[in-house]
Design an enzyme around this catalytic site. Structure first.
Site, PDB file in Angstrom:
ATOM      1  N   LYS A  94     -24.491  39.468  30.412  1.00  0.00           N
ATOM      2  CA  LYS A  94     -25.436  39.089  29.285  1.00  0.00           C
ATOM      3  C   LYS A  94     -25.291  40.042  28.159  1.00  0.00           C
ATOM      4  O   LYS A  94     -25.923  39.810  27.090  1.00  0.00           O
ATOM      5  CB  LYS A  94     -26.687  39.076  29.990  1.00  0.00           C
ATOM      6  CG  LYS A  94     -27.046  38.178  30.870  1.00  0.00           C
ATOM      7  CD  LYS A  94     -27.185  36.819  30.207  1.00  0.00           C
ATOM      8  CE  LYS A  94     -27.586  35.699  31.231  1.00  0.00           C
ATOM      9  NZ  LYS A  94     -27.726  34.310  30.613  1.00  0.00           N
ATOM     10  N   SER A 147     -26.031  36.978  42.795  1.00  0.00           N
ATOM     11  CA  SER A 147     -25.618  35.516  42.109  1.00  0.00           C
ATOM     12  C   SER A 147     -23.997  35.614  42.014  1.00  0.00           C
ATOM     13  O   SER A 147     -23.317  34.342  42.143  1.00  0.00           O
ATOM     14  CB  SER A 147     -25.945  35.709  40.751  1.00  0.00           C
ATOM     15  OG  SER A 147     -25.510  36.458  39.804  1.00  0.00           O
TER      16      SER A 147
END
Lengths: 94, 321
Positions: B44, B264
């Site tokens: 991110k 994840s």
């Protein structure tokens, strides 16, 4: 083909609280038709007026999204599990 | 280059490592791109700097001007990355965060000075997005970059992640990544489809829709606008769910290769292995997958050390994607 269907919480008010169903079908379209015929109130939630799948409905065969497997024409096999899930924002609880 | 004027110069150009030892087929190679190497610790960072710089180009934000506030919904990593960038740029950041993220995610936001606004954990990211939209509408002077709808999100991946992958692994045949905002998949996907036509794009998602309460009917659902804007249904070749049990198992398997990655990343690795399994034995293939962040932020879940059934139950209650 005997298929188990998992119904999400959001649709259970229309299925009398029922969370799973066993149906006989050869395609995803037939699976959805079988649910709709037993619970007519579900039909208007699953489909748009033109007959296409609701944009916020995801349908999976054994956790594989059917939109990429041919949509409602995707074939189901004996023992398959069909899961209906609402589309929600990513990063949500697993 | 080893000397840098700013930590922001360290964003991107992440290493990629061969994880084919975990491939179920000798004819299928798998490479993992280690996004945890970014300075704020996740993929991110690329999105955060892209969102902020685009807003500065448009004049929505002015570096150095006092009193500027941003608000953003995030389940963690975007908030953390934005908090780091905002601190360097002098902006105040409010992050709308579902209450059930791991405590490390929450604490990291505080490290970089972000203000946390809790949204109900039971509503997942849907709830965070909804509350953020409401607060942004009530406070028009706050800048709402809205990562789920901002073209600068996939653009970051189109401009950086995609070219890096094709440069490092030109023989790529499949790209497998997580589906959250869809920024990685839309940006890298478009780049690969344009520059290496035929590359298959696979999306991996947690079974989010099972756990998010508070939906009255399907009309309360949500598809990220950038997914729709980029014709996501046409971009993707497959989209599969990976459940918490497999996510934890594959997060642990990654350790066998010395890779301490977030949950994840384990889920996405599991998806890559499923992708490999359906490739015929006589076809040579190369899968590239994304390891979104490192494991540090998930130590409190006991993901590596506790009994797996306990960890899976715990994972069902937190947001890890």
């Amino acid at each position: 083909m005997a298929v188990k269907v998992r119904i999400p919480t959001v649709l259970r008010s229309a299925t009398g609280g029922r969370a799973t169903m066993d149906v006989t079908a050869t395609t995803v379209g037939e699976v959805l038709a079988a649910i709709s015929s037993e619970y007519p109130n579900v039909q208007e939630q699953l489909f748009n007026t033109d007959g296409s799948l609701h944009r916020f409905l995801n349908v999976y065969i054994n956790d594989d999204d059917v939109r990429y497997l041919g949509g409602v024409t995707a074939a189901v096999a004996d023992g398959d599990e069909v899961t209906l899930l609402p589309a929600v924002a990513g990063g949500a609880t697993a | 280059m080893t000397r840098h004027e700013s930590v922001l110069e360290l964003i991107g150009n992440t290493p990629i490592v061969n994880v084919s030892a975990l491939s179920p087929k000798p004819n299928v190679k798998i490479w993992a791109k280690l996004e945890g190497r970014n300075p704020a610790g996740s993929v991110k960072d690329r999105v955060a700097i892209s969102l902020v710089e685009e807003a500065e180009r448009e004049g929505l934000l002015v570096p150095g001007r006092p009193g500027q506030t941003l608000i953003e919904p995030s389940s963690g990593n975007t908030g953390i990355a934005l908090a780091m960038v905002c601190q360097l740029r002098g902006y105040h950041l409010k992050v709308v965060l579902p209450a059930n993220v791991s405590p490390e995610r929450r604490q990291l936001l505080e490290v970089w000075g972000a203000e946390i606004i809790d949204s109900p954990g039971s509503e997942g990211s849907n709830g965070a997005v909804r509350l953020c939209q409401k607060l942004a509408a009530e406070n028009p002077d706050w800048v709402f970059l809205y990562q789920y709808a901002n073209a600068a999100n996939p653009l970051a991946h189109y401009r950086t992640t995609g070219p890096e992958i094709l440069n490092d692994v030109p023989e790529i045949t499949h790209f497998v990544a997580g589906l959250g905002t869809s920024g990685t998949l839309m940006g890298v996907g478009r780049y690969l489809k344009e520059h290496k036509p035929g590359t298959q794009i696979w999306a991996i998602e947690p079974p989010s829709g099972e756990m998010v309460d508070g939906l009255r009917n399907l009309d309360d659902g949500y598809v990220p606008p950038i997914f729709t804007d980029n014709h996501g249904s046409d971009m993707l070749d497959r989209k599969v769910i990976v459940r918490p049990q497999e996510s934890i198992e594959w997060t642990r398997r990654m350790v066998e290769l010395g890779l301490f990655v977030g949950i994840s990343s384990g889920a996405i690795m599991c998806g890559a292995v499923r992708c490999a399994a359906q490739i015929p034995d006589d076809v040579e293939a190369t899968i590239v997958t994304i390891a979104c962040d490192d494991g540090w932020k998930y130590l409190s879940t006991g993901a590596w050390t506790d009994d797996i059934e306990t960890v899976v139950e715990r994972a069902k209650k937190i947001i890890y994607f």
